[in-house]
Write a protein that holds these residues in place. Structure first.
Motif, short mmCIF file in Angstrom:
data_model
loop_
_atom_site.label_atom_id
_atom_site.label_comp_id
_atom_site.label_asym_id
_atom_site.label_seq_id
_atom_site.Cartn_x
_atom_site.Cartn_y
_atom_site.Cartn_z
N GLY A 96 -52.87 42.52 11.00
CA GLY A 96 -52.09 41.74 11.93
C GLY A 96 -52.85 40.67 12.69
O GLY A 96 -52.28 39.99 13.54
N TYR A 97 -54.13 40.49 12.40
CA TYR A 97 -54.91 39.45 13.08
C TYR A 97 -54.67 38.10 12.38
O TYR A 97 -54.45 38.05 11.17
CB TYR A 97 -56.39 39.81 13.10
CG TYR A 97 -56.62 41.11 13.83
CD1 TYR A 97 -56.47 41.19 15.20
CD2 TYR A 97 -56.96 42.27 13.14
CE1 TYR A 97 -56.65 42.38 15.89
CE2 TYR A 97 -57.14 43.46 13.81
CZ TYR A 97 -56.98 43.53 15.18
OH TYR A 97 -57.15 44.70 15.83
N HIS A 98 -54.72 37.03 13.14
CA HIS A 98 -54.40 35.70 12.63
C HIS A 98 -55.50 35.18 11.70
O HIS A 98 -56.67 35.10 12.08
CB HIS A 98 -54.22 34.72 13.80
CG HIS A 98 -54.05 33.31 13.37
ND1 HIS A 98 -52.90 32.85 12.77
CD2 HIS A 98 -54.89 32.25 13.42
CE1 HIS A 98 -53.04 31.57 12.49
NE2 HIS A 98 -54.24 31.18 12.88
N GLY A 99 -55.11 34.83 10.50
CA GLY A 99 -56.03 34.19 9.57
C GLY A 99 -55.97 32.69 9.77
O GLY A 99 -54.94 32.07 9.48
N GLU A 100 -57.03 32.12 10.26
CA GLU A 100 -57.07 30.67 10.52
C GLU A 100 -57.35 29.88 9.24
O GLU A 100 -56.77 28.85 9.00
CB GLU A 100 -58.14 30.36 11.57
CG GLU A 100 -58.33 28.90 11.86
CD GLU A 100 -57.11 28.23 12.49
OE1 GLU A 100 -57.04 26.99 12.39
OE2 GLU A 100 -56.24 28.91 13.07
N ARG A 101 -58.28 30.39 8.44
CA ARG A 101 -58.67 29.68 7.20
C ARG A 101 -59.00 30.71 6.14
O ARG A 101 -59.93 31.52 6.30
CB ARG A 101 -59.88 28.79 7.50
CG ARG A 101 -60.37 27.98 6.36
CD ARG A 101 -59.75 26.58 6.36
NE ARG A 101 -59.93 25.92 5.07
CZ ARG A 101 -60.91 25.10 4.78
NH1 ARG A 101 -61.82 24.80 5.68
NH2 ARG A 101 -60.99 24.55 3.58
N GLU A 102 -58.22 30.72 5.06
CA GLU A 102 -58.46 31.66 3.96
C GLU A 102 -59.83 31.42 3.34
O GLU A 102 -60.37 30.31 3.44
CB GLU A 102 -57.37 31.50 2.90
CG GLU A 102 -56.01 31.96 3.38
CD GLU A 102 -54.95 31.89 2.29
OE1 GLU A 102 -55.28 31.58 1.12
OE2 GLU A 102 -53.79 32.15 2.61
N PRO A 103 -60.39 32.44 2.69
CA PRO A 103 -61.71 32.27 2.09
C PRO A 103 -61.78 31.08 1.12
O PRO A 103 -60.84 30.83 0.37
CB PRO A 103 -61.92 33.59 1.34
CG PRO A 103 -61.07 34.58 2.07
CD PRO A 103 -59.87 33.80 2.52
#
Length: 131
Positions: A96-103
């Motif tokens: 549930g934590y915000h992903g700012e930039r995918e790998p």
């Protein structure tokens, strides 16, 4: 004597959720700490990381207000290898934590991703790319 860098402190609105986030990244935070107004841990190398509940900060600085706008600080966690960057990003965003930039494979030779902790601070996950 020259001052010695010793502690990174963060203001937090949700101590339990913030500590859960950093526990998931492997920080050794004592059980029950989420009920405390101030929590700190000593990281490998001796630098301390601390979290203060907003009420705690206002107890000694009644005029304090949280900053607004984008964060200016990111914390970076080195992973064992590029696959670990992907695994940690997936685990944290699934929690549930915000992903700012995918790998992605960064031009400077690292697998890189960015998630936000519950307070909106950037947390970078990185590992050197092979070769």
């Amino acid at each position: 004597m020259t001052p010695q860098f010793d502690l990174i402190g963060m203001a937090v609105a949700d101590m339990a959720r913030t500590l859960d986030f950093y526990r998931q990244l492997g920080l050794d935070i004592p059980p029950g700490a989420e009920t405390e107004p101030h929590v700190e841990v000593t990281l490998p190398g001796g630098v301390r990381l601390a979290w203060d509940a907003l009420d705690m900060i206002r107890s000694f600085d009644p005029d304090w207000t949280p900053p607004t706008g984008s964060p200016r600080v990111n914390f970076a966690f080195r992973c064992a290898d590029p696959a670990e960057v992907d695994r940690w990003y997936a685990a944290l965003t699934a929690a549930g934590y915000h992903g700012e930039r995918e790998p992605w494979d960064a031009f400077w030779g690292q697998r890189y991703a960015v998630v936000h902790d519950p307070e909106g601070n950037g947390v970078d996950l990185f590992a050197p790319l092979p070769g």
